[in-house]
Scaffold this motif. Structure first.
Motif, short mmCIF file in Angstrom:
data_model
loop_
_atom_site.label_atom_id
_atom_site.label_comp_id
_atom_site.label_asym_id
_atom_site.label_seq_id
_atom_site.Cartn_x
_atom_site.Cartn_y
_atom_site.Cartn_z
N ARG A 132 0.89 5.72 -0.49
CA ARG A 132 0.11 6.95 -0.62
C ARG A 132 0.47 7.66 -1.92
O ARG A 132 1.56 7.46 -2.47
CB ARG A 132 0.38 7.89 0.55
N SER A 190 -4.21 10.15 -0.04
CA SER A 190 -5.00 8.93 -0.26
C SER A 190 -4.10 7.73 -0.53
O SER A 190 -3.03 7.86 -1.11
CB SER A 190 -5.94 9.12 -1.45
N THR A 191 -4.57 6.57 -0.10
CA THR A 191 -3.80 5.35 -0.29
C THR A 191 -4.25 4.63 -1.55
O THR A 191 -5.43 4.57 -1.86
CB THR A 191 -4.01 4.41 0.92
N LYS A 222 0.85 -1.18 0.00
CA LYS A 222 0.00 0.00 0.00
C LYS A 222 0.89 1.23 0.00
O LYS A 222 1.92 1.28 0.64
CB LYS A 222 -0.90 0.00 1.23
N ASP A 235 -4.26 1.03 -3.87
CA ASP A 235 -4.07 -0.39 -3.70
C ASP A 235 -2.89 -0.87 -4.55
O ASP A 235 -2.46 -0.19 -5.47
CB ASP A 235 -5.35 -1.18 -4.01
#
Ligand code: GDP
Ligand code: MG
Length: 469
Positions: A5, A36-37, A3, A39
């Motif tokens: 950012r 925001s992260t 994951k 995927d």
């Protein structure tokens, strides 16, 4: 990759977060901001795509990139050398290090280190591993500089160099003037189609493939040795739709106003669209051949909407024309060039192609056919491409004169064959490393599209329920 950012990925790629966010939005990846992260899969795809985009195909560019990389390397090296001069007290510390090893590195007896740590409230033995943080602190106490190990950290050592700036500088030399792209707008029946025809015909020379032009959604004309590209879809439907999709294709708007009819509702709409898009407007006062033509009344009306004609002391170029008698066409074209020149339209042809789909259809014999206006870079036969949820390889390119092209540079409209699907007008088209990646991106987008369609459908169901009595 794990994951990650948005800003972290941007850093990894050496691009600004802003640029990355733009790309993500274009890929329909839902993000809120640079925190925001992402995927795994998305991050991986973007990484591949963008690191590929940075590579260059042109020899000059490869040379330049090499120079640029060497320069960058030299700067890092120099910085490190500078540090070394200060008594060569530069050390690298791994994530974990034993007190013994640290002692060797900084030439301090382990017992001294143990004492230091003890005073800080840390109890440790000689073979015990301590963290990089603790080790660095000790090393610094003894005048050492801790140099970080991996690439990302080396990046930090060159924080004085903004990679984005270098890229811009590099590209600036490659920027060349490009022809303006023009949209014709105006009220129904004021003569948009007639004017587009007149312009096209006035310009076809005998040498050009028998003088026949094909309808591909856009065409080029040459005036005084300079090119102008016209979007061949009159009315603002196409323009509005493309703008709604965030596409910025048009550089100049030609507003057609019939001299016998004056400013009408769609004229005003067109003015508002052009203003919202922040593009200059040139007015073609059409049908001046008509006995009841009243150009002054048109100018009066235009002034009421903030378009003050030049001869009335404003800065709006108004050209009286007749699409039927072919009067004023050349003047109009010259004025377009003049206005366009003031906009200083430039693009870098020596980079991977990015363009916008102008129109697309499914052709019985040829499969999906899309007209693209290349906006930067150069599109070549064989390029792997993505456009919306369509992907493929450029199989053939055909221009508005029916001529097959091997390459298409900035502002060149071409029909592109080889896409898997029919994309939408306004979709961005760009090249990627290979067809596999193109397919992955397209599939990812399709999934997202399905998801959001499903979401919408669900929302509708919920709303329906809500309003059921
Ligand atoms: P559009 O709806 O804006 O595309 O308008 P068209 O190009 O279809 O033209 C509408 C009508 O106006 C047609 O009957 C044309 O023949 C006519 N027309 C267009 N330009 C001129 C012109 O310069 N002079 C005259 N007299 N008629 C024109
Ligand atoms: Mg028409």
């Amino acid at each position: 990759m794990g994951k990650i950012r948005v800003y972290e990925l941007a850093k990894k790629l050496g691009v600004s977060s802003k640029k990355l966010i733009e790309v993500l939005e274009d890929l329909n990846v839902e993000i809120r901001n640079h925190m925001s992260t992402l995927d795994d899969e998305t991050a991986e795809l973007i990484y591949e795509m963008l690191s590929e985009e940075k590579k260059v195909r042109n020899k000059d560019d490869i040379k330049k990139t090499k120079e640029y990389k060497t320069q960058e390397e030299i700067r890092v090296e120099n910085k490190i050398k500078d540090k070394n001069k200060k008594g060569d007290k530069r050390i690298i510390i791994p994530d974990k290090i034993s007190i013994k090893d640290l002692g060797e590195k900084i030439n301090i007896e382990p017992s001294k280190i143990i004492k230091e740590l003890f005073e800080e409230g840390i109890i440790a033995t000689i073979n015990q591993q301590i963290s990089k943080k603790d080790a660095s602190r000790i090393a610094k106490k003894y005048g050492f500089e801790v140099v970080l190990q991996d690439d990302k950290e080396i990046d930090n050592t060159i924080d004085t160099i903004d990679i984005n700036d270098i890229e811009d500088q590099e590209q600036e030399e490659n920027f060349v003037n490009r022809p303006p792209i023009v949209t014709v707008m105006g009220h129904v029946d004021h003569g948009k189609t007639s004017l587009l025809d007149a312009i096209r015909k006035a310009n076809v020379t005998a040498s050009e493939a028998g003088g026949i032009t094909q309808h591909i959604g856009a065409y080029q004309v040459t005036i005084n040795g300079k090119k102008i590209v016209f979007l061949d879809t009159p009315g603002h439907e196409a323009f509005t739709e493309m703008r709604a999709r965030g596409a910025k294709v048009t550089d100049v708007a030609v507003l057609v106003v019939a001299a016998d009819d004056g400013v009408m509702p769609q004229t005003i709409e067109a003015i508002n669209h052009a203003k919202a898009a922040n593009i200059p407007i040139i007015v073609a006062i059409n049908k001046i051949d008509k006995p009841n033509a009243n150009p002054d009344r048109v100018k009066q009306q235009l002034s009421e909407y903030g378009l003050i004609p030049e001869d009335w002391g404003g800065d709006t170029v108004c050209v009286p024309v007749s699409a039927i008698n072919k009067k004023g066409i050349n003047t109009l074209l010259e004025m377009i060039l003049l206005v366009a020149e003031m906009c200083e339209l430039k693009a870098n042809p020596k980079t991977n192609a990015v363009g916008t789909i102008i129109e697309a259809k499914l052709d019985k014999g040829r499969g999906p056919v899309a007209t693209v206006i290349v906006q930067k870079g150069t599109l070549y036969i064989g390029d792997a491409i993505v456009a919306g949820t369509a992907y493929g390889r450029v199989r053939a390119m055909i221009d508005d004169k029916g001529k097959r092209l091997k390459e298409a540079g900035p502002s060149v409209p071409v029909e592109v064959l080889g896409l898997s699907d029919v994309p939408n007008a306004g979709d961005l088209l760009y090249t990627v490393k290979d067809e596999k990646l193109a397919r992955q991106i397209a599939e990812k987008r399709k999934e997202k599209q399905k998801e959001s369609e499903l979401k919408q459908a669900n929302q509708k169901v919920t709303l329906d329920k809500l309003f059921q009595k």
